[in-house]
Design an enzyme around this catalytic site. Structure first.
Site, PDB file in Angstrom:
ATOM      1  CD  GLU A   1      42.546  18.209  53.105  1.00  0.00           C
ATOM      2  OE1 GLU A   1      43.702  17.745  52.909  1.00  0.00           O
ATOM      3  OE2 GLU A   1      41.689  18.291  52.207  1.00  0.00           O
TER       4      GLU A   1
ATOM      5  CD  GLU B   1      45.204  20.316  49.578  1.00  0.00           C
ATOM      6  OE1 GLU B   1      45.842  19.776  48.647  1.00  0.00           O
ATOM      7  OE2 GLU B   1      45.087  19.820  50.708  1.00  0.00           O
TER       8      GLU B   1
END
Length: 473
Positions: free
Chosen positions: A283, A189
């Protein structure tokens, strides 16, 4: 790989419940398919080979490191299957860092059992101690000046960071020496601002620290790492500005947290960055649906984040995903790139000793399926346990008549229809039951009879002998 491997799972099956409505189901053979030691090229090649055809199921296991399989076990509790991808973390708190060996041991076990392995690292910022709490240690902002010092050789922060990386190397070497390739996902991320490495686009930002880690780990001989680059589904876009380059990323992945599932735009943006590289949902909190997998077929794996497994999904949603015919779970992954022929043989009633038989060896639609004295090599009792969850004889499928969800609905032979949930069967090797998940009912010999000609039906699962079967494979 062009067809699902039918090598078996070690685990027992799931107990069906009435009203369960997954779209489809995969068969669960009887013994797990272990992976031999392999290289990163084997895993990358496999992910490429299944792209567009299959997707590997995955489950993350967050802290504590002392319980590195807690969430994969929950998957098994719900579905009777283990994920095709086990996820772990090198972690950040003192007690978890002290227990990193437990994580590595679990990774070896998962690989041996037939699951791919992925690791991420919620690393403490070099501006704090080598161990930290998530808040203020991993989830923290540092200045641009501090970040530049981290990625500039000769500075104190750069040396601190190199020392942190050096601590991880021996653990990853253990996996290398055991022949366990790792889908390694550092600096995940990196387009987000919650973490100390994130929200730094351009050549001197997240891409640079990613490149430096790869260069360092390569110099340490960690040639078992499959480098997974990752961004989150931030609607601001511009994800390519964080990309470290094709020479540094082996897999391009997306974390999905702004919404339940990636949008069409998200999917296209990731595919554009990846080119011919495998892509993944690294995810997500919500289980993928059949419609998502059909509309976005190039994801090679997905991974549900730890507590979101049960906190954000019903048991039915979890089963639906794991039973989807395109989803590969533990024991269903063929790293050899070949295919195994589906097993063919008899379905034998445990109580009766008689075999599941197509009446009169008649291949017409609607032909009754019954118990009958087992023959030698007749076609009426030669059932192929196909990769899509069906049982086939005479070129047709074992079928719940009319798709009626009621006790006493007869079983017939009928044309096989792709994705038809009333032709899907889930074998539980522990209970020896065959369950049609679309109805939640078990294959049953009518009236507990054991004589030739006894019709087969579906009935509420009750563990009695007339619902127990042995199957091919």
């Amino acid at each position: 790989m062009t067809a699902r491997s039918l090598r078996a799972l070690a685990a027992a099956g799931v107990v069906a419940t009435a009203g369960l409505l997954p779209s489809v189901v995969v068969p669960v053979p009887d013994t797990a398919a272990a992976f031999a030691p392999a290289t990163k090229a084997t895993v990358v090649s496999h992910l490429r080979s299944i792209t567009g055809s299959y997707v590997v199921s995955g489950q993350h296991n967050k802290e504590p490191a002392s319980q590195p399989g807690q969430y994969t076990q929950q998957v098994h509790d719900v579905t009777g299957q283990y994920p095709g991808l086990w996820g772990g973390d090198m972690m950040f708190r003192a007690d978890d860092i002290d227990n990193r060996q437990r994580v590595i041991d679990q990774a070896k076990t998962e690989w041996a059992n037939g699951s791919l392995v992925t690791l991420t690292w919620h690393a403490c910022s070099p501006t704090v101690g080598r161990t930290c709490e998530f808040e203020g240690g991993v989830k923290t902002r540092i200045s641009d000046t501090q970040f530049q010092q981290i990625v500039t050789g000769g500075t104190a922060l750069n040396q601190t960071w190199r020392n942190r990386m050096a601590e991880v190397v021996p653990y990853l070497r253990q996996l290398r020496d055991a022949g366990v390739p790792v889908l390694w996902r550092p600096f995940h991320e990196m387009n987000e601002s919650w973490n100390w490495w994130g929200a730094r686009p351009g050549a001197n930002g997240g891409a640079k620290i990613y490149q430096q880690m790869r260069d360092y780990f390569d110099s340490q001989g960690l040639d078992n790492l499959v480098w997974v680059w990752n961004v989150q589904d931030n609607p601001a876009g511009g994800w390519a500005t964080y990309y470290p380059g094709d020479n540094y990323a082996d897999v391009v992945s997306l974390d999905v947290w702004y919404k339940s599932h990636p949008s069409t735009g998200d999917y296209q943006q990731i595919q554009s960055i990846a080119g011919s590289k495998p892509t993944a949902i690294a995810e997500m909190g919500k289980m993928p649906t059949g419609s998502l997998l059909d509309s976005q077929p190039r994801w090679s794996y997905f991974m549900i984040w730890s507590e979101h497994l049960r906190g954000n999904n019903t048991d039915t949603e979890i089963r639906n995903a794991y039973y989807h015919p395109r989803v590969l779970n533990q024991g269903e992954i063929d790293l050899g790139g070949g295919t195994n022929p589906p097993p063919t043989g008899k379905i034998r009633g445990v109580a009766s000793g008689r075999c599941v038989d197509v009446a009169g060896a008649n291949s017409a639609n609607g032909t009754a399926v019954q118990l009958y004295t087992c023959d030698l090599n007749g076609t009426a009792q030669a059932w192929t346990r196909a990769a899509d969850g069906t049982f086939r004889a005479l070129g047709k499928c074992l079928d719940v008549t009319g798709g009626v969800n009621a006790d006493g609905t007869r079983i017939q032979l009928w044309d096989c229809t792709s994705g038809n949930p009333h032709q899907q069967w889930r074998y539980d090797p522990s209970a020896q039951t065959l369950t049609n998940p679309a109805t939640g009912r078990c294959l049953d010999a009518t009236g507990q009879q054991t004589t030739d000609g006894t019709r087969l039906q579906i009935w509420t699962c009750n563990s009695q002998g007339n619902q127990r079967w042995s199957v091919p494979g």
